[in-house]
Structures are given as C-alpha cells and as structure tokens.
Enzyme design. Structure first.
Site, PDB file in Angstrom:
ATOM      1  N   ASP A   1       4.736  54.376   3.782  1.00 36.29           N
ATOM      2  CA  ASP A   1       6.184  54.324   3.540  1.00 36.29           C
ATOM      3  C   ASP A   1       6.894  53.503   4.622  1.00 36.29           C
ATOM      4  OD1 ASP A   1       8.490  54.896   2.138  1.00 36.29           O
ATOM      5  OD2 ASP A   1       8.775  56.873   3.030  1.00 36.29           O
TER       6      ASP A   1
ATOM      7  N   ARG B   1      13.435  43.316   0.506  1.00 34.06           N
ATOM      8  CA  ARG B   1      12.462  44.417   0.542  1.00 34.06           C
ATOM      9  C   ARG B   1      11.032  43.948   0.276  1.00 34.06           C
ATOM     10  NH1 ARG B   1      14.034  49.585   0.068  1.00 34.06           N
ATOM     11  NH2 ARG B   1      12.139  50.057  -1.101  1.00 34.06           N
TER      12      ARG B   1
ATOM     13  N   SER C   1       4.273  55.320  -6.815  1.00 32.12           N
ATOM     14  CA  SER C   1       4.352  56.638  -7.454  1.00 32.12           C
ATOM     15  C   SER C   1       4.918  56.525  -8.863  1.00 32.12           C
ATOM     16  CB  SER C   1       5.251  57.567  -6.620  1.00 32.12           C
ATOM     17  OG  SER C   1       6.598  57.143  -6.706  1.00 32.12           O
TER      18      SER C   1
ATOM     19  N   ASN D   1       8.358  55.687  -8.608  1.00 33.89           N
ATOM     20  CA  ASN D   1       8.695  54.309  -8.206  1.00 33.89           C
ATOM     21  C   ASN D   1       8.985  53.400  -9.404  1.00 33.89           C
ATOM     22  OD1 ASN D   1       6.408  54.362  -5.370  1.00 33.89           O
ATOM     23  ND2 ASN D   1       8.598  54.757  -5.392  1.00 33.89           N
TER      24      ASN D   1
ATOM     25  N   ARG E   1       1.652  60.227   7.003  1.00 30.23           N
ATOM     26  CA  ARG E   1       2.817  59.569   6.397  1.00 30.23           C
ATOM     27  C   ARG E   1       3.507  58.724   7.443  1.00 30.23           C
ATOM     28  NH1 ARG E   1       6.834  61.151   1.614  1.00 30.23           N
ATOM     29  NH2 ARG E   1       8.110  59.281   1.728  1.00 30.23           N
TER      30      ARG E   1
ATOM     31  N   SER F   1       6.364  63.820  -1.339  1.00 28.46           N
ATOM     32  CA  SER F   1       6.701  62.889  -2.425  1.00 28.46           C
ATOM     33  C   SER F   1       5.669  62.873  -3.562  1.00 28.46           C
ATOM     34  CB  SER F   1       6.908  61.470  -1.866  1.00 28.46           C
ATOM     35  OG  SER F   1       7.945  61.451  -0.914  1.00 28.46           O
TER      36      SER F   1
HETATM   37  C1  IPE Z   1       6.294  57.565  -1.531  1.00 31.11           C
HETATM   38  O1  IPE Z   1       7.256  56.755  -0.971  1.00 31.11           O
HETATM   39  C2  IPE Z   1       5.494  56.790  -2.517  1.00 31.11           C
HETATM   40  C3  IPE Z   1       4.618  55.774  -1.944  1.00 31.11           C
HETATM   41  C4  IPE Z   1       4.396  55.590  -0.689  1.00 31.11           C
HETATM   42  C5  IPE Z   1       3.968  54.953  -2.914  1.00 31.11           C
HETATM   43  P1  IPE Z   1       8.748  56.746  -1.560  1.00 31.11           P
HETATM   44  O2  IPE Z   1       9.538  55.858  -0.677  1.00 31.11           O
HETATM   45  O3  IPE Z   1       8.735  56.431  -3.001  1.00 31.11           O
HETATM   46  O4  IPE Z   1       9.161  58.273  -1.392  1.00 31.11           O
HETATM   47  P2  IPE Z   1      10.578  58.939  -1.233  1.00 31.11           P
HETATM   48  O5  IPE Z   1      11.471  58.389  -2.301  1.00 31.11           O
HETATM   49  O6  IPE Z   1      11.079  58.583   0.130  1.00 31.11           O
HETATM   50  O7  IPE Z   1      10.314  60.404  -1.346  1.00 31.11           O
HETATM   51  C1  IPE Z   2       6.726  52.087   0.655  1.00 34.97           C
HETATM   52  O1  IPE Z   2       7.852  51.511   1.204  1.00 34.97           O
HETATM   53  C2  IPE Z   2       6.157  51.297  -0.503  1.00 34.97           C
HETATM   54  C3  IPE Z   2       6.404  51.911  -1.815  1.00 34.97           C
HETATM   55  C4  IPE Z   2       6.927  53.103  -2.021  1.00 34.97           C
HETATM   56  C5  IPE Z   2       6.017  51.128  -2.972  1.00 34.97           C
HETATM   57  P1  IPE Z   2       9.277  51.707   0.582  1.00 34.97           P
HETATM   58  O2  IPE Z   2       9.519  50.623  -0.397  1.00 34.97           O
HETATM   59  O3  IPE Z   2       9.456  53.085   0.051  1.00 34.97           O
HETATM   60  O4  IPE Z   2      10.192  51.486   1.870  1.00 34.97           O
HETATM   61  P2  IPE Z   2      11.433  52.330   2.336  1.00 34.97           P
HETATM   62  O5  IPE Z   2      11.059  53.783   2.308  1.00 34.97           O
HETATM   63  O6  IPE Z   2      12.549  52.038   1.379  1.00 34.97           O
HETATM   64  O7  IPE Z   2      11.729  51.858   3.719  1.00 34.97           O
HETATM   65 MG    MG Z   3      10.078  54.836   0.861  1.00 29.20          MG
END
Ligand code: IPE
Ligand code: IPE
Ligand code: MG
Length: 262
Positions: free
Chosen positions: A37, A50, A82, A85, A201, A209
């Site tokens: 994450d 991003r 996820s 996602n 994590r 999550s």
């Molecule tokens: C968890 O990260 C899913 C993955 C790392 C693929 P998210 O960024 O989607 O989780 P939340 O929304 O912070 O819980």
């Molecule tokens: C993790 O990084 C990758 C995925 C969940 C696909 P994020 O895209 O969730 O990054 P943040 O949490 O917004 O910083």
């Molecule tokens: Mg995230």
C-alpha cells in the site's frame, strides 16, 4: 536457499547484511503475505500522477520476490488488486493491468530461473481475457517449479473467497458433518499452502482491507510507515527479525512469560 544466498545480493557492510545475519534460518515464517500500500501517496509526495507510484512499486515487487526466494520462504503472497479496487477510475485500473502484464513479460524468465511457482488468487473471471490469458500462461509455465510459491492476489477479496468456498461445498453436495476447518481451508484459493505466519502492510495503515481473512487467523502483523515503492529487501529482513521476537501463543499460555513482558 539460505544466508549465503541473501548475502550474495546485499552490499557488504550494509544494514541489509547486518539484518540478514540476525535472522534465524531455522525459524523462518513459512508464508509471508504483504499488503502493498501507499503507491498513490508516494506519487502525490512527488507531484506525480498515481500511476507513477504503481510503476515505481514494480521494483519493490522484484526485490521482495527475489529476497523471499533467496531466504527460502515457502510461500509469498502479494496483494496487488482487491475486489474493492474495481471502484477506482477506469484509467487507473487499466494502467495497473498493463503494468501487471509488463511485469509478467519482464519477469517470467527470472521466475523460471529461480524455480518459483507463480499463482494468481482472486476472482479472475472479472479480468479482461487478455490479462487472464497472460496470467494463465505464466501459471502454466511455472507449474512444474518446485521452489517458492509466489501468489499474486488480484481482484481478490477475503469475504468473496469464503463465499466461493461455501458455494463449492454446496456444489459438491457435502453434508454438514463433512465440513470442518481443514476441509474448508482446502476449498480456498490457497488450498495446500500453509497459512501466513507474517502479514506485512506498508504505508502505516492499521487494517487488513479484506485480505486473506480466513488464513490470517494467527498471523503476526507488522506494519511499516514505508510506502510500497520505497520497500526493499532490508524492510523484509527487518520484518522477519521482528517476527522472530514475537511470542506466538495461539491462545495458550506463554512458554516464556517473563520474556513476553519485555
Ligand atoms: C489494499 O489497499 C489493497 C491492496 C494493497 C491491493 P487499499 O489502498 O485498496 O486499501 P484501503 O482502501 O486503504 O483499505
Ligand atoms: C497500493 O497503493 C496499490 C493498490 C491498492 C492497487 P494505493 O494505490 O492504494 O496507494 P495509496 O494508498 O492511495 O497511497
Ligand atoms: Mg491504498
């Protein structure tokens, strides 16, 4: 795989080397699972879109897979996408999928060379056919490998996985008395694999999550503020040394109650 294999890729005299030497190779976690994450925040801190965070995160994936295999872990599971996602903007989702395909094309040779078995867990029918085919090809090519099992959780949800397993039990016509924890575990995507001992994590968030909900029942959790694109071998080594200090009681009494107070 062991200490010498890790030392072969860490700079001599580095913090990485010191950490690697602290690891007790007789008590390695069998399965390490990682919630990758913080890619978006990494990019935002650099005033980048991003997707640049996701792109940078690929190097972290490479480093983590290689170090895990060199350590001699049995299973490494990386949470890449996820079920939730899918709610993200279509441009971000398709950028993630094309990065995944690029990763696979670039890394398949390395996976083969390192005897790594690649597997994908999640609701794969929701993926575009092209992505699914490429993933399937990598799974098939690496199926005969006997080394580390590398799972990518993609379009993955822990609750969805449990519901799928329950449906499968019904489909097989199982009677209630035939269902117990072991047999239910064998209906999950991770059938045959040990449960994660260590759950990592990145980016500081204190939540799971929807990741491997059944399997992490007794996992030790290690959260780092480090954002995923900055995660490297030394963070994994640090997580393992911290894991090895934990007193895993599984609900029983401590074998070392005085040590547990420290
Ligand atoms: C968890 O990260 C899913 C993955 C790392 C693929 P998210 O960024 O989607 O989780 P939340 O929304 O912070 O819980
Ligand atoms: C993790 O990084 C990758 C995925 C969940 C696909 P994020 O895209 O969730 O990054 P943040 O949490 O917004 O910083
Ligand atoms: Mg995230």
């Amino acid at each position: 795989m062991a200490l010498v294999d890790v030392l072969a890729v860490v700079p001599p005299g580095s913090a990485d080397e010191a950490l690697a030497r602290k690891i007790d190779f007789d008590r390695l976690p069998r399965h390490v699972a990682v919630i990758m994450d913080g890619n978006g925040r990494w990019a935002a801190a650099r005033h980048l879109p991003r997707v640049e965070g996701h792109r940078a995160g690929i190097e972290s994936v490479r480093d983590t897979v290689e170090t895990s295999a060199r350590l001699g872990l049995e299973v490494l599971t990386l949470y890449a996408f996820s079920v939730e996602n899918w709610k993200r903007p279509e441009t971000e989702v398709s950028a993630l999928m094309s990065l995944l395909r690029r990763y696979l094309r670039a890394e398949l040779k390395t996976l083969l060379k390192n005897n790594i078995r690649f597997q994908v867990i999640g609701q794969l029918d929701r993926l575009a056919p092209k992505v699914r085919e490429e993933l399937q090809a990598a799974v098939t090519r690496t199926a005969i490998n006997t080394g580390m099992h590398f799972n990518i959780a993609l379009s993955y949800g822990g609750r969805a996985e449990i519901v799928d397993a329950a449906r499968e039990a019904v489909r097989r016509g199982l009677r209630p008395e035939q269902i117990d924890e072991d047999m239910f575990g064998a209906l999950l995507y991770t059938a045959g694999q040990p449960d994660p001992d260590l759950l990592i994590r990145t980016s500081g968030e204190m939540r799971v999550s929807n990741f491997l909900l059944w399997q992490i029942a007794y996992a030790e959790i290690w959260v780092t503020e480090t954002l995923w694109p900055d995660f490297r071998a030394r963070h994994l080594l640090k997580a393992i040394t911290e894991y090895q200090k934990r007193d895993r009681r599984y609900g029983a009494v401590s074998s070392d109650p005085v040590g547990a107070l420290k």
